[in-house]
Design an enzyme around this catalytic site. Structure first.
Site, PDB file in Angstrom:
ATOM      1  N   LEU A  10       0.512  -1.555   0.504  1.00 29.30           N
ATOM      2  CA  LEU A  10      -0.156  -0.043   0.001  1.00 29.30           C
ATOM      3  C   LEU A  10       0.551   1.077   0.449  1.00 29.30           C
ATOM      4  CD1 LEU A  10      -2.375  -1.293   2.197  1.00 29.30           C
ATOM      5  CD2 LEU A  10      -3.005  -1.263   0.058  1.00 29.30           C
ATOM      6  N   ALA A  11       2.204   1.316  -1.227  1.00 30.67           N
ATOM      7  CA  ALA A  11       2.229   2.844  -1.421  1.00 30.67           C
ATOM      8  C   ALA A  11       2.006   3.025  -1.909  1.00 30.67           C
ATOM      9  CB  ALA A  11       3.921   2.288  -1.518  1.00 30.67           C
ATOM     10  N   VAL A  12       2.303   4.555  -2.841  1.00 31.73           N
ATOM     11  CA  VAL A  12       1.743   5.123  -3.454  1.00 31.73           C
ATOM     12  C   VAL A  12       0.784   4.257  -4.311  1.00 31.73           C
ATOM     13  CG1 VAL A  12       2.660   7.484  -3.247  1.00 31.73           C
ATOM     14  CG2 VAL A  12       3.886   5.850  -4.152  1.00 31.73           C
ATOM     15  N   MET A  13       1.202   3.244  -4.875  1.00 29.54           N
ATOM     16  CA  MET A  13       0.355   2.921  -5.655  1.00 29.54           C
ATOM     17  C   MET A  13      -0.844   2.616  -5.819  1.00 29.54           C
ATOM     18  SD  MET A  13       1.747   3.658  -9.752  1.00 29.54           S
ATOM     19  CE  MET A  13       0.479   2.696 -10.665  1.00 29.54           C
ATOM     20  N   GLY A  14       0.080   1.091  -4.868  1.00 25.04           N
ATOM     21  CA  GLY A  14      -1.277   0.672  -4.114  1.00 25.04           C
ATOM     22  C   GLY A  14      -2.318   0.931  -3.174  1.00 25.04           C
ATOM     23  N   ASN A  32      -0.852  -4.794   4.168  1.00 28.85           N
ATOM     24  CA  ASN A  32       0.837  -4.234   3.591  1.00 28.85           C
ATOM     25  C   ASN A  32       1.803  -5.211   5.213  1.00 28.85           C
ATOM     26  OD1 ASN A  32       2.058  -2.370   2.140  1.00 28.85           O
ATOM     27  ND2 ASN A  32       3.112  -1.554   4.646  1.00 28.85           N
ATOM     28  N   VAL A  74       3.580  -4.088  -4.640  1.00 27.17           N
ATOM     29  CA  VAL A  74       4.607  -4.083  -4.048  1.00 27.17           C
ATOM     30  C   VAL A  74       6.308  -3.689  -5.322  1.00 27.17           C
ATOM     31  CG1 VAL A  74       4.523  -5.173  -2.328  1.00 27.17           C
ATOM     32  CG2 VAL A  74       5.234  -6.445  -3.954  1.00 27.17           C
ATOM     33  N   ASN A 102       5.558  -3.260 -11.728  1.00 29.82           N
ATOM     34  CA  ASN A 102       6.486  -3.495 -12.858  1.00 29.82           C
ATOM     35  C   ASN A 102       7.624  -4.056 -13.200  1.00 29.82           C
ATOM     36  OD1 ASN A 102       5.672  -0.996 -14.620  1.00 29.82           O
ATOM     37  ND2 ASN A 102       7.226   0.529 -13.733  1.00 29.82           N
ATOM     38  N   SER A 128      -0.564   1.383 -15.810  1.00 27.14           N
ATOM     39  CA  SER A 128       0.691   2.820 -16.549  1.00 27.14           C
ATOM     40  C   SER A 128      -0.590   3.996 -15.492  1.00 27.14           C
ATOM     41  CB  SER A 128       0.275   2.970 -18.201  1.00 27.14           C
ATOM     42  OG  SER A 128       1.274   3.724 -18.059  1.00 27.14           O
ATOM     43  N   LYS A 182       3.326  -3.488 -21.620  1.00 25.77           N
ATOM     44  CA  LYS A 182       2.936  -2.915 -20.795  1.00 25.77           C
ATOM     45  C   LYS A 182       5.174  -2.056 -20.048  1.00 25.77           C
ATOM     46  CE  LYS A 182       3.603   0.466 -17.355  1.00 25.77           C
ATOM     47  NZ  LYS A 182       4.622   0.608 -16.357  1.00 25.77           N
ATOM     48  N   HIS A 185       5.155   0.204 -24.292  1.00 28.14           N
ATOM     49  CA  HIS A 185       4.680   1.336 -23.868  1.00 28.14           C
ATOM     50  C   HIS A 185       6.309   2.294 -22.662  1.00 28.14           C
ATOM     51  CE1 HIS A 185       2.838   3.651 -20.910  1.00 28.14           C
ATOM     52  NE2 HIS A 185       1.474   4.031 -21.334  1.00 28.14           N
ATOM     53  N   ASN A 186       6.295   1.840 -22.019  1.00 27.38           N
ATOM     54  CA  ASN A 186       7.784   2.887 -20.949  1.00 27.38           C
ATOM     55  C   ASN A 186       8.574   2.626 -22.291  1.00 27.38           C
ATOM     56  OD1 ASN A 186       5.936   1.909 -19.195  1.00 27.38           O
ATOM     57  ND2 ASN A 186       7.582   1.848 -18.127  1.00 27.38           N
ATOM     58  N   GLU A 189       7.809   5.495 -24.848  1.00 30.48           N
ATOM     59  CA  GLU A 189       7.627   6.735 -23.624  1.00 30.48           C
ATOM     60  C   GLU A 189       8.737   7.014 -24.201  1.00 30.48           C
ATOM     61  OE1 GLU A 189       5.824   5.564 -19.990  1.00 30.48           O
ATOM     62  OE2 GLU A 189       6.991   6.956 -19.546  1.00 30.48           O
TER      63      GLU A 189
HETATM   64  P1  NDP Z   1       7.675   0.871  -4.202  1.00 29.88           P
HETATM   65  O1  NDP Z   1       7.913   0.306  -5.101  1.00 29.88           O
HETATM   66  O2  NDP Z   1       8.494   1.884  -3.819  1.00 29.88           O
HETATM   67  O3  NDP Z   1       7.287  -0.464  -2.440  1.00 29.88           O
HETATM   68  C1  NDP Z   1       6.792   0.028  -1.564  1.00 29.88           C
HETATM   69  C2  NDP Z   1       5.868  -1.136  -1.069  1.00 29.88           C
HETATM   70  O4  NDP Z   1       6.608  -2.378  -1.369  1.00 29.88           O
HETATM   71  C3  NDP Z   1       5.632  -1.042   0.686  1.00 29.88           C
HETATM   72  O5  NDP Z   1       3.876  -1.475   0.295  1.00 29.88           O
HETATM   73  C4  NDP Z   1       6.605  -2.222   0.991  1.00 29.88           C
HETATM   74  O6  NDP Z   1       6.071  -2.693   2.239  1.00 29.88           O
HETATM   75  C5  NDP Z   1       6.863  -3.527   0.068  1.00 29.88           C
HETATM   76  N1  NDP Z   1       7.740  -4.137  -0.169  1.00 29.88           N
HETATM   77  C6  NDP Z   1       8.923  -4.169   0.152  1.00 29.88           C
HETATM   78  N2  NDP Z   1       9.668  -4.990   0.422  1.00 29.88           N
HETATM   79  C7  NDP Z   1       8.813  -5.839   0.402  1.00 29.88           C
HETATM   80  C8  NDP Z   1       8.777  -6.843   0.933  1.00 29.88           C
HETATM   81  N3  NDP Z   1       9.893  -7.761   0.637  1.00 29.88           N
HETATM   82  N4  NDP Z   1       8.254  -8.478   1.424  1.00 29.88           N
HETATM   83  C9  NDP Z   1       6.296  -7.591   0.993  1.00 29.88           C
HETATM   84  N5  NDP Z   1       6.501  -6.052   0.860  1.00 29.88           N
HETATM   85  C10 NDP Z   1       7.550  -5.443   0.961  1.00 29.88           C
HETATM   86  O7  NDP Z   1       5.728   1.471  -4.657  1.00 29.88           O
HETATM   87  P2  NDP Z   1       5.391   2.036  -5.734  1.00 29.88           P
HETATM   88  O8  NDP Z   1       3.747   2.010  -4.974  1.00 29.88           O
HETATM   89  O9  NDP Z   1       5.943   3.416  -5.845  1.00 29.88           O
HETATM   90  O10 NDP Z   1       5.390   1.083  -6.941  1.00 29.88           O
HETATM   91  C11 NDP Z   1       4.826  -0.549  -6.846  1.00 29.88           C
HETATM   92  C12 NDP Z   1       5.256  -1.378  -7.430  1.00 29.88           C
HETATM   93  O11 NDP Z   1       4.044  -0.169  -9.205  1.00 29.88           O
HETATM   94  C13 NDP Z   1       6.334  -1.040  -8.248  1.00 29.88           C
HETATM   95  O12 NDP Z   1       6.751  -2.366  -9.060  1.00 29.88           O
HETATM   96  C14 NDP Z   1       5.983  -0.049  -9.295  1.00 29.88           C
HETATM   97  O13 NDP Z   1       7.804  -0.580 -10.013  1.00 29.88           O
HETATM   98  C15 NDP Z   1       5.020  -0.128 -10.102  1.00 29.88           C
HETATM   99  N6  NDP Z   1       5.309   1.350 -10.567  1.00 29.88           N
HETATM  100  C16 NDP Z   1       5.019   2.386 -10.260  1.00 29.88           C
HETATM  101  C17 NDP Z   1       4.168   3.575 -10.782  1.00 29.88           C
HETATM  102  C18 NDP Z   1       4.591   4.788  -9.982  1.00 29.88           C
HETATM  103  O14 NDP Z   1       4.742   5.991 -10.371  1.00 29.88           O
HETATM  104  N7  NDP Z   1       5.563   5.233  -8.949  1.00 29.88           N
HETATM  105  C19 NDP Z   1       4.067   3.050 -11.935  1.00 29.88           C
HETATM  106  C20 NDP Z   1       3.490   2.578 -12.461  1.00 29.88           C
HETATM  107  C21 NDP Z   1       4.061   1.104 -11.888  1.00 29.88           C
HETATM  108  P3  NDP Z   1       6.653  -1.568   3.621  1.00 29.88           P
HETATM  109  O15 NDP Z   1       5.432  -0.369   3.430  1.00 29.88           O
HETATM  110  O16 NDP Z   1       6.356  -2.783   4.294  1.00 29.88           O
HETATM  111  O17 NDP Z   1       7.770  -1.236   3.339  1.00 29.88           O
END
Ligand code: NDP
Length: 476
Positions: A10-14, A32, A74, A102, A128, A182, A185-186, A189
């Site tokens: 549940l970082a920005v994308m999730g 998460n 993640v 990705n 995307s 995808k 696509h990148n 881009e």
């Molecule tokens: P990040 O890539 O920064 O990843 C952070 C998330 O991953 C957190 O929820 C973190 O959990 C979790 N995590 C990291 N390591 C582990 C592990 N070993 N086990 C379990 N959970 C783990 O997050 P984003 O939201 O930026 O991106 C998510 C995905 O989406 C990536 O694959 C990225 O490439 C893709 N993406 C991103 C875009 C963007 O604009 N940012 C666009 C399109 C795709 P915790 O909180 O516990 O650290």
């Protein structure tokens, strides 16, 4: 109450994907690795819909209706494997793991095969549009088993971007097809951005226009056939003034372009498939050159000389650059689509290229008016050998080519790098050449390695006994 879909990571994308599902009326299970993010989401956005937060993977899985749909969002790479290893043992036959990160398509192929053996569906889905797209409607490129799309597709289509009510989401093909598309696509881009940057550079250095003036030029172009998200934001970036210095923002930014790797992956995959994606490759290399600090410093110190006299541009520079940009863009897309078709054949994915153009029309970074024409081209002829022979694109390129050549000449004469424009033009001329010097290369290969060659006048493989015909024997 059970959730229709769950999101883990549940970082920005999730977080934004989860909110998007909830805003569309779906009950969303949340998980998460560290519970903090889950709690935060519910505290800040709980009012947007129905969320079922879970502290443990077991709770999360138990809160999902069957077949379970688990979106993994993640960090790509080992984190994805760790999450799969955690969840797979908790799931039952027919449940789905959807990797929306990705991932590299080869990883997706490996994961899909491993999970299939356990009776689970693994869907590698390209998403995307960055965080804004995730929240308001991304372009979604799901791969994986076709039957999984029946239970998953409607949910993804709900949250996807829409064009005239049609979702920018379609089942791309089996296993890694979605992540492959995808990735390309990148790559496209990257090419688009490089070409736009070259256009800006020429307008500035040849035309003497200020960033603010160029912003206006781009705004005008955005109303025409180049109309696209990237042209639109380029105008915004060029308009921006740095508050601290009062200078144009573009002049205070260090000129070393970074990259996360999907452009490089695209080129690596293209090399393996033998598809000449020179536009994408040049854009990846141009970023690498810009970041080559030591080499650039050494060149500056040595004072690598430029041309002795820069010839004036003969023609209307702004109009010519627009033509060069459009023609080069067509080449880059033609190459990217060729790569998709080559992979589709290699892996038996049966990808409909027109459908890819269709789902890129909104929600993603390369959204553009001209994708409609790509879709139409493939609708007319699904097995089109190259976009360049479709009538619309053929007319566009032939109409542009004189201006395009003038722009490449001016760039070369004035010593301004335009690798995107120049390589696209070289590709175009290579494609239309009646005879290529590849014949000579075949001769060289036969000479030093007895690699044999084919003839234009009869079938079969031939080898010339070079030494026997009076040439000295050479060591290989
Ligand atoms: P990040 O890539 O920064 O990843 C952070 C998330 O991953 C957190 O929820 C973190 O959990 C979790 N995590 C990291 N390591 C582990 C592990 N070993 N086990 C379990 N959970 C783990 O997050 P984003 O939201 O930026 O991106 C998510 C995905 O989406 C990536 O694959 C990225 O490439 C893709 N993406 C991103 C875009 C963007 O604009 N940012 C666009 C399109 C795709 P915790 O909180 O516990 O650290």
């Amino acid at each position: 109450q059970k959730a229709q879909i769950g999101v883990t990571g549940l970082a920005v994308m999730g977080r934004n994907l989860a909110r998007n599902f909830a805003r569309h009326g779906h009950t969303v299970a949340l998980h998460n690795r560290s519970y903090g993010r889950t709690k935060e989401l519910v505290e800040e956005f709980g009012h947007e819909g129905t969320f079922l937060p879970a502290e443990t993977a077991e709770q999360f899985v138990a809160s999902l209706e069957r077949p379970r749909r688990v979106v993994i969002m993640v960090k790509a790479g080992p984190a994805t494997d760790a999450v799969i290893d955690e969840f797979a043992p908790l799931l039952e036959e027919g449940d789905m793991l959807i990797d929306a990160g990705n991932a590299h398509y080869a990883d997706t192929r490996r994961r899909e095969a491993a999970l299939k053996a356990k009776g689970l569906h693994f869907v590698g889905a390209g998403v995307s549009g960055g965080e804004e797209g995730a929240l308001h409607g991304p372009s979604i490129m799901p791969g994986g088993p076709k039957e999984s799309y029946e239970a998953l597709g409607p949910l993804l289509e709900d949250i996807a971007a829409k064009v005239d009510g049609e979702p920018c989401c379609v089942h791309v093909g089996p296993d890694g097809a979605g992540h492959f598309v995808k990735m390309v696509h990148n790559g496209i881009e990257y090419a688009d951005m490089q070409l736009i940057a070259e256009a800006y550079d020429l307008l500035r250095r040849v035309g003497g226009h200020s960033p603010a003036e160029i912003a206006e030029i781009f705004k005008g172009w955005n109303e025409g056939r180049l109309g696209s998200y990237l042209i639109e934001i380029t105008a915004e970036v060029l308009k921006q003034v740095d508050a601290a210095t009062g200078k144009a923002f573009v002049d205070v930014v260090a000129d070393a372009a970074e990259q996360k790797g999907t452009g490089r992956w695209t080129v690596q995959a293209a090399l393996d498939l033998g598809v000449p994606v020179s536009g994408i490759a040049e854009s990846v290399f141009a970023r690498a050159l810009s970041g080559g600090k030591d080499e650039r410093a050494a060149a500056a110190e040595a004072g690598l000389p430029g041309p002795s006299a820069g010839a004036e541009h003969s023609g209307d520079l702004v109009a010519d650059v627009e033509q060069a940009l459009f023609a080069s863009k067509i080449v880059a897309y033609a190459q990217g689509f060729q790569q998709i078709q080559a992979a589709s054949k290699e892996y038996g994915w049966d990808i409909d290229p027109g459908a890819m153009a269709k789902i890129w029309r909104a929600g993603c970074i390369i959204r553009a008016k001209f994708l409609d024409f790509i879709k139409q081209a493939y609708d007319k002829k699904p097995d089109l050998a190259t976009l360049l022979v479709d009538q619309y694109f053929l007319d566009a390129v032939s109409g542009a080519q004189d201006a395009w050549r003038r722009v490449v000449v001016t760039a070369a004469q004035q010593g301004i790098p335009a690798p995107g424009f120049a390589s696209a033009l070289a590709y175009y001329d290579g494609l239309r050449a009646e005879r290529l010097p590849a014949a000579l290369i075949q001769g060289q290969r036969d000479f030093f390695g007895a690699h044999t060659y084919q003839r234009v006048d009869k079938p079969g493989s031939f080898h010339t006994l070079w030494a026997a015909e009076g040439r000295p024997e050479v060591d290989a």
